[in-house]
Design an enzyme around this catalytic site. Structure first.
Site, short mmCIF file in Angstrom:
data_model
loop_
_atom_site.label_atom_id
_atom_site.label_comp_id
_atom_site.label_asym_id
_atom_site.label_seq_id
_atom_site.Cartn_x
_atom_site.Cartn_y
_atom_site.Cartn_z
N GLY A 44 0.80 -1.21 0.00
CA GLY A 44 0.00 0.00 0.00
C GLY A 44 0.83 1.26 0.00
N ASN B 153 -8.20 3.46 9.22
CA ASN B 153 -7.67 2.18 9.67
C ASN B 153 -7.79 1.97 11.18
OD1 ASN B 153 -5.67 4.34 9.45
ND2 ASN B 153 -4.24 2.89 10.36
N GLN C 140 -8.01 -0.35 3.68
CA GLN C 140 -8.90 -0.93 4.68
C GLN C 140 -10.25 -1.33 4.12
OE1 GLN C 140 -7.71 -1.67 7.54
NE2 GLN C 140 -5.81 -0.51 7.34
N GLY D 228 -2.34 -6.43 -0.41
CA GLY D 228 -2.72 -7.83 -0.39
C GLY D 228 -2.98 -8.40 0.98
N THR E 169 10.96 -6.85 -12.38
CA THR E 169 10.42 -8.18 -12.62
C THR E 169 9.25 -8.45 -11.69
OG1 THR E 169 12.62 -8.94 -13.25
CG2 THR E 169 10.99 -10.63 -12.73
N CYS F 227 1.85 0.60 11.60
CA CYS F 227 3.00 1.31 11.06
C CYS F 227 3.53 2.37 12.01
CB CYS F 227 2.63 1.94 9.72
SG CYS F 227 2.21 0.72 8.46
#
Length: 401
Positions: free
Chosen positions: A72, A151, A179, A200, A237, A324
């Protein structure tokens, strides 16, 4: 089988077993580069294409509008920087005081580079004032970046109204929906949103994979400059196992949206039980427009860290704020912005459920928590009689802010 009662699903969620099974072959058997011309890489490329379609379906978007990212934070950075690069003559950004650090800290960094940032406030229920949004917009506004749902409190913002206002002034509109994705229905085909971020690990995929929705026609310059991957919008990649897992997780999230009332019912039962059984408790944030899985409860006169440590002894995992910002002893910036009293600020806990949460787990929390809170309050030097001390602390907190 979970070895703990995990009520911290805004911080991270367990990987769905079906998701894990889907991604494993791409860690072992199908390890070709999806950008390669040979068959071995081509079959991997088809899996990435399928995942893109699965993510797009959950969002009500076109597959070509999906850009895979690492998380995110990268999505937020990519969207914000792309919006500013596309409009070099506009130097104004609008956001809120309660955003995730991925947005707040970037905005503070951009202020040092000469951008002007308006930080919208919220009321005591964590709600935005649309009149303040309207008054903040100017012809020089390049971007409005606002989270879909908070959140920490789960409060859902009036996103479409804000987006319509931004369009009136020619500003791009980015939404951090980390969220909200998988918790409430989204339809980008009928939305004012130009760019939207998801991660994810909030939808039972692994950590380290995310996606950014970029509306077709939106000018976008890559944040990650490199090869031709992601149609030139994100070099590097592809993280194929993560992408395949995210795709499957989004497919399952779309399927389970029909049963999201299960989480809401358990959340409401937990919340009502706590407020009934434990005195001096309050719900932080509006209980009307919010996510179905989140509640933030203030336990007056004690420290949130003490509550978390005590619950951890029973195998119960919750949070006192954003993952966080863990490690900080400062009260939540979200709750401070809401102007909550000092007696509530430090003792607030966020409980966030997932589709794996069971009735038995919730019942166990209800059994353990009242005695835990009573014991901590008996040890606390503060009580409801400390009105003068609390008032002084509240004044100091407001002055600091």
């Amino acid at each position: 089988m979970r070895d703990c009662i995990y009520l911290d699903n805004n911080a991270t969620t367990q990987i769905d077993e079906e998701v894990l099974g889907t991604m494993m072959p791409y860690l072992t058997l199908y390890y070709g580069n999806p950008s390669s011309m040979h068959t071995f890489g081509g079959q991997v490329g088809k899996a990435v294409k399928t995942a893109r379609e699965q993510v797009a379906s959950l969002l009500g978007a076109e597959p070509s509008e999906i850009v895979f990212t690492s998380c995110g934070t990268e999505g937020d950075n990519a969207a914000i920087r792309a919006a500013l690069t596309a409009q070099p003559n506009k130097r104004h950004i609008i956001t809120t005081e309660v955003e995730h650090p991925a947005v707040l800290n970037l905005c503070r960094h951009l202020e040092k580079q000469g951008y002007t940032v308006t930080y919208l406030g919220v009321d005591s229920q964590g709600r935005l004032d649309l009149d303040e949004v309207q008054a903040s917009l100017t012809g020089g506004t390049a971007l409005v970046t606002i989270m879909y749902a908070n959140n920490e409190t789960g409060v859902v913002f009036p996103i479409e109204q804000v987006g319509a206002m931004a369009k009136e002034y020619g500003a791009l509109f980015h939404v951090d929906a980390v969220q909200a994705v998988g918790k409430i229905p989204l339809d980008m085909s009928n939305s004012t949103i130009d760019m939207l971020t998801l991660s994810g690990h909030k939808v039972h995929a692994p950590k380290g994979i995310g996606a950014l929705y970029v509306r077709k026609g939106t000018r976008f310059r890559p944040f990650m400059v490199g090869g031709h991957q992601e149609r030139g919008r994100r070099g590097g990649t592809e993280n194929v196992p993560g992408i395949v897992a995210l795709g499957k997780a989004c497919e399952l999230a779309e399927y389970h949206l029909a049963n999201i009332s299960h989480e809401r019912q358990l959340r409401d039962y937990l919340e009502t039980s706590i407020l009934t059984l434990i005195p001096d408790t309050v719900v932080n944030g509006s209980t009307k427009e919010r996510l179905p899985n989140t509640t933030n409860i203030g336990f007056k006169y004690i420290e949130g860290e003490a509550i978390l440590l005590s619950m951890n002894q029973y195998g119960i995992c919750a949070s006192s704020g954003s993952a966080c910002t863990s490690g900080s002893l400062e009260p939540s910036h979200v709750l401070r912005a809401m102007g909550l009293p000092y007696s509530v600020l430090h003792g607030s806990i966020r409980f966030s459920l997932s589709r794996y949460t069971t009735q038995d787990e919730i019942q166990r929390v209800i059994e353990v928590l009242p005695d835990t809170i009573a014991r901590l309050r008996s040890l606390s030097p503060f009580s409801s009689d400390d009105a003068t001390w609390l008032q002084e602390q509240e004044k100091a907190t407001l002055a600091k802010n």
